[in-house]
Design a protein around this motif. Structure first.
Motif, PDB file in Angstrom:
ATOM      1  N   VAL A  57      95.882 124.208  96.791  1.00 24.62           N
ATOM      2  CA  VAL A  57      94.910 124.978  94.878  1.00 24.62           C
ATOM      3  C   VAL A  57      93.501 125.527  95.343  1.00 24.62           C
ATOM      4  N   TYR A  58      92.818 125.199  96.300  1.00 18.16           N
ATOM      5  CA  TYR A  58      91.370 125.655  96.477  1.00 18.16           C
ATOM      6  C   TYR A  58      91.759 127.249  96.296  1.00 18.16           C
ATOM      7  N   PHE A  59      93.027 128.107  96.872  1.00 18.03           N
ATOM      8  CA  PHE A  59      92.972 129.515  96.490  1.00 18.03           C
ATOM      9  C   PHE A  59      92.174 130.178  97.392  1.00 18.03           C
ATOM     10  N   ASN A  60      91.741 129.896  98.643  1.00 21.03           N
ATOM     11  CA  ASN A  60      91.861 130.478  99.528  1.00 21.03           C
ATOM     12  C   ASN A  60      91.417 130.375 100.713  1.00 21.03           C
ATOM     13  N   GLU A  61      93.193 129.634 101.075  1.00 21.59           N
ATOM     14  CA  GLU A  61      94.148 129.282 102.112  1.00 21.59           C
ATOM     15  C   GLU A  61      93.938 130.595 103.508  1.00 21.59           C
ATOM     16  N   HIS A  62      94.365 131.781 102.510  1.00 18.51           N
ATOM     17  CA  HIS A  62      94.326 133.048 103.184  1.00 18.51           C
ATOM     18  C   HIS A  62      92.527 133.256 104.548  1.00 18.51           C
ATOM     19  N   GLU A  63      91.185 132.856 103.853  1.00 17.13           N
ATOM     20  CA  GLU A  63      90.299 133.126 103.999  1.00 17.13           C
ATOM     21  C   GLU A  63      90.358 132.038 105.048  1.00 17.13           C
ATOM     22  N   VAL A  64      90.009 131.205 104.677  1.00 20.05           N
ATOM     23  CA  VAL A  64      90.299 129.780 105.982  1.00 20.05           C
ATOM     24  C   VAL A  64      91.350 130.355 107.408  1.00 20.05           C
ATOM     25  N   GLY A  65      92.335 130.517 107.172  1.00 19.35           N
ATOM     26  CA  GLY A  65      93.389 131.062 107.995  1.00 19.35           C
ATOM     27  C   GLY A  65      93.196 132.268 108.277  1.00 19.35           C
ATOM     28  N   GLN A  66      92.431 133.120 108.476  1.00 12.90           N
ATOM     29  CA  GLN A  66      92.147 134.756 109.193  1.00 12.90           C
ATOM     30  C   GLN A  66      90.459 134.252 110.100  1.00 12.90           C
ATOM     31  N   PRO A 100     108.912 124.118  99.999  1.00 15.29           N
ATOM     32  CA  PRO A 100     108.229 125.516  99.906  1.00 15.29           C
ATOM     33  C   PRO A 100     106.642 125.265  99.548  1.00 15.29           C
ATOM     34  N   ALA A 101     106.897 124.481  99.477  1.00 14.10           N
ATOM     35  CA  ALA A 101     104.466 124.718  99.122  1.00 14.10           C
ATOM     36  C   ALA A 101     104.699 124.298 100.057  1.00 14.10           C
ATOM     37  N   LEU A 102     104.591 123.936 100.985  1.00 13.08           N
ATOM     38  CA  LEU A 102     104.095 123.652 103.150  1.00 13.08           C
ATOM     39  C   LEU A 102     104.574 125.256 103.085  1.00 13.08           C
ATOM     40  N   GLU A 103     105.291 126.068 103.374  1.00 11.04           N
ATOM     41  CA  GLU A 103     105.583 127.139 103.970  1.00 11.04           C
ATOM     42  C   GLU A 103     104.709 128.324 103.162  1.00 11.04           C
ATOM     43  N   ARG A 104     104.505 127.649 101.682  1.00  7.32           N
ATOM     44  CA  ARG A 104     103.496 128.952 101.032  1.00  7.32           C
ATOM     45  C   ARG A 104     102.160 129.093 101.940  1.00  7.32           C
ATOM     46  N   THR A 105     101.861 127.065 102.117  1.00  7.01           N
ATOM     47  CA  THR A 105     100.008 127.244 102.336  1.00  7.01           C
ATOM     48  C   THR A 105     100.757 127.776 103.603  1.00  7.01           C
ATOM     49  N   LEU A 106     102.155 127.438 105.239  1.00  3.35           N
ATOM     50  CA  LEU A 106     101.671 128.742 105.961  1.00  3.35           C
ATOM     51  C   LEU A 106     101.698 129.857 106.490  1.00  3.35           C
ATOM     52  N   LYS A 107     101.994 130.876 104.831  1.00  2.41           N
ATOM     53  CA  LYS A 107     102.067 131.859 104.837  1.00  2.41           C
ATOM     54  C   LYS A 107     101.165 131.701 104.646  1.00  2.41           C
ATOM     55  N   ASN A 108     100.143 131.406 103.893  1.00  7.89           N
ATOM     56  CA  ASN A 108      98.383 131.898 103.145  1.00  7.89           C
ATOM     57  C   ASN A 108      97.779 131.844 104.552  1.00  7.89           C
ATOM     58  N   LEU A 109      97.620 130.845 106.128  1.00  3.00           N
ATOM     59  CA  LEU A 109      97.190 130.228 106.841  1.00  3.00           C
ATOM     60  C   LEU A 109      97.464 131.349 108.197  1.00  3.00           C
ATOM     61  N   LYS A 110      98.895 131.950 107.863  1.00  2.89           N
ATOM     62  CA  LYS A 110      99.297 132.651 109.493  1.00  2.89           C
ATOM     63  C   LYS A 110      99.124 131.557 110.165  1.00  2.89           C
ATOM     64  N   LEU A 111      99.693 130.300 110.046  1.00  2.00           N
ATOM     65  CA  LEU A 111     100.079 128.812 111.180  1.00  2.00           C
ATOM     66  C   LEU A 111     101.034 128.857 111.378  1.00  2.00           C
ATOM     67  N   ASP A 112     101.530 128.565 112.590  1.00  2.00           N
ATOM     68  CA  ASP A 112     102.984 128.143 112.776  1.00  2.00           C
ATOM     69  C   ASP A 112     103.298 126.556 111.846  1.00  2.00           C
ATOM     70  N   TYR A 113     101.858 125.864 111.489  1.00  2.00           N
ATOM     71  CA  TYR A 113     101.661 124.882 111.527  1.00  2.00           C
ATOM     72  C   TYR A 113     100.656 123.782 110.947  1.00  2.00           C
ATOM     73  N   VAL A 114     100.648 123.007 109.980  1.00  2.00           N
ATOM     74  CA  VAL A 114      99.333 122.028 109.927  1.00  2.00           C
ATOM     75  C   VAL A 114      99.443 120.911 110.340  1.00  2.00           C
ATOM     76  N   ASP A 115      97.488 120.594 110.484  1.00  2.00           N
ATOM     77  CA  ASP A 115      98.076 118.982 111.291  1.00  2.00           C
ATOM     78  C   ASP A 115      98.195 117.916 110.400  1.00  2.00           C
TER      79      ASP A 115
END
Length: 318
Positions: A57-66, A100-115
């Motif tokens: 909901v912060y709408f910037n996970e793609h930037e953090v992941g990058q 699906p919500a978690l997978e959406r976060t992983l897709k934004n981050l482009k990471l395989d898992y969150v800690d």
């Protein structure tokens, strides 16, 4: 507590570790320039931060992941060096929507898992495309939620390897007990993220969490926003508090560093949010540059009410 730039983590009850100091990454998407989160997370990694707190909901996970991926690519860190916390938003509480919500976060981050993945609030909004569903009268549309069913869906995500640890946020004792006593509990919550700072010390909740090996993560560690509907405006802003200012002078530290060290020294993880490069660097210094062993007891007198500055300064011998 001996803390260093390379070693400032504490154990979680599931065997994993969480760094005591993290960087909050929330920024109002309407006013924060694009790329800000990316650049600040990259800087933070260079400074020494390894813990990043984010949310769909912060709408910037793609930037953090990058930013994380770029610092991995240039050899500054490895993926296992980074601790990322994501959050399950209110519109995704039904069990079928959790993964699906978690997978959406992983897709934004482009990471395989969150800690760490946490239930952001113990209440639910009506599921749908809108993150903040509102009725014709401008009121939020709430939705019945079964926290135990939501938790079971999260446990399945952990079993699938999508998340290392599971936690909650803004849960009170009763809501924590609901999960802890759930029949068939497979994975207990390892953390509870709540507001926590010298004006709001959370002693009872902190003690309950300690009894159950739940780490408290303190958001707003530098004080709440000055909203008159729920903050006592008779108290000075936290960073202008006379006691904190005087303690800072005594130790040649800023009031922000005093406030952060207060929680760190209690074993409370802090996640100050900042997109200011100098403050990002400044806040990180709290981890390993000083200790308040001689005055930490003073803070047991601080509550959400207007505090007695004279009494506290006397006790601190300042």
């Amino acid at each position: 507590m001996n803390l260093t730039v390379k070693n400032h983590s504490i154990p979680l009850s599931d065997g994993n570790q969480i760094p005591l100091l993290g960087l909050g990454t929330y920024g109002d998407p309407r006013t924060t320039p694009k790329g800000t989160a990316r650049e600040c997370v990259k800087l933070a990694i260079d400074v020494g931060y390894r813990h990043f707190d984010g949310a769909l909901v912060y709408f910037n996970e793609h930037e953090v992941g990058q930013a994380i991926r770029e610092k991995i690519a240039d050899g500054t860190v490895r993926r296992e060096d980074i601790f990322y916390c994501g959050k399950l938003w209110n519109t995704f509480h039904p069990p079928q929507l959790v993964r699906p919500a978690l997978e959406r976060t992983l897709k934004n981050l482009k990471l395989d898992y969150v800690d760490l993945y946490i239930v952001e609030l113990p209440m639910a909004f009506k599921p749908g495309k809108e993150f903040y569903p509102i009725d014709k009268n401008g009121q939020y549309i709430y939705h019945p939620t079964d926290l135990c069913a939501t938790w079971e869906a999260l446990e399945a995500c952990k079993d699938a390897g999508l998340v290392k640890s599971l936690g909650v946020s803004n849960f009170n004792r009763r809501q924590l007990e609901l999960l802890l006593t759930k029949p068939g509990l497979k994975h207990k919550p390892v953390s509870n993220q709540v507001e926590c700072h010298p004006y709001f010390t959370q002693p009872k909740l902190l003690e309950f969490c300690r009894q159950h090996d739940i780490v408290v993560v303190g958001y707003c560690p530098l004080g709440s926003s000055r909203d008159s509907s729920w903050v006592n405006l008779k108290s000075p802003p936290l960073l202008e508090d006379e006691l904190l200012v005087n303690i800072g002078k005594k130790y040649n530290k800023s009031t922000a560093q005093v406030a952060l060290r207060f929680n760190v020294q209690r074993g409370v993880v802090v996640i100050p949010k900042s997109f200011n490069p100098e403050r990002i660097k400044h806040n990180f210094q709290v981890v390993f540059t000083f200790t308040f062993d001689d005055i930490i007891y003073v803070f047991s007198y601080i509550h959400t009410d207007v505090i007695s500055i004279n009494k506290l300064c006397f006790l601190a011998d300042i």
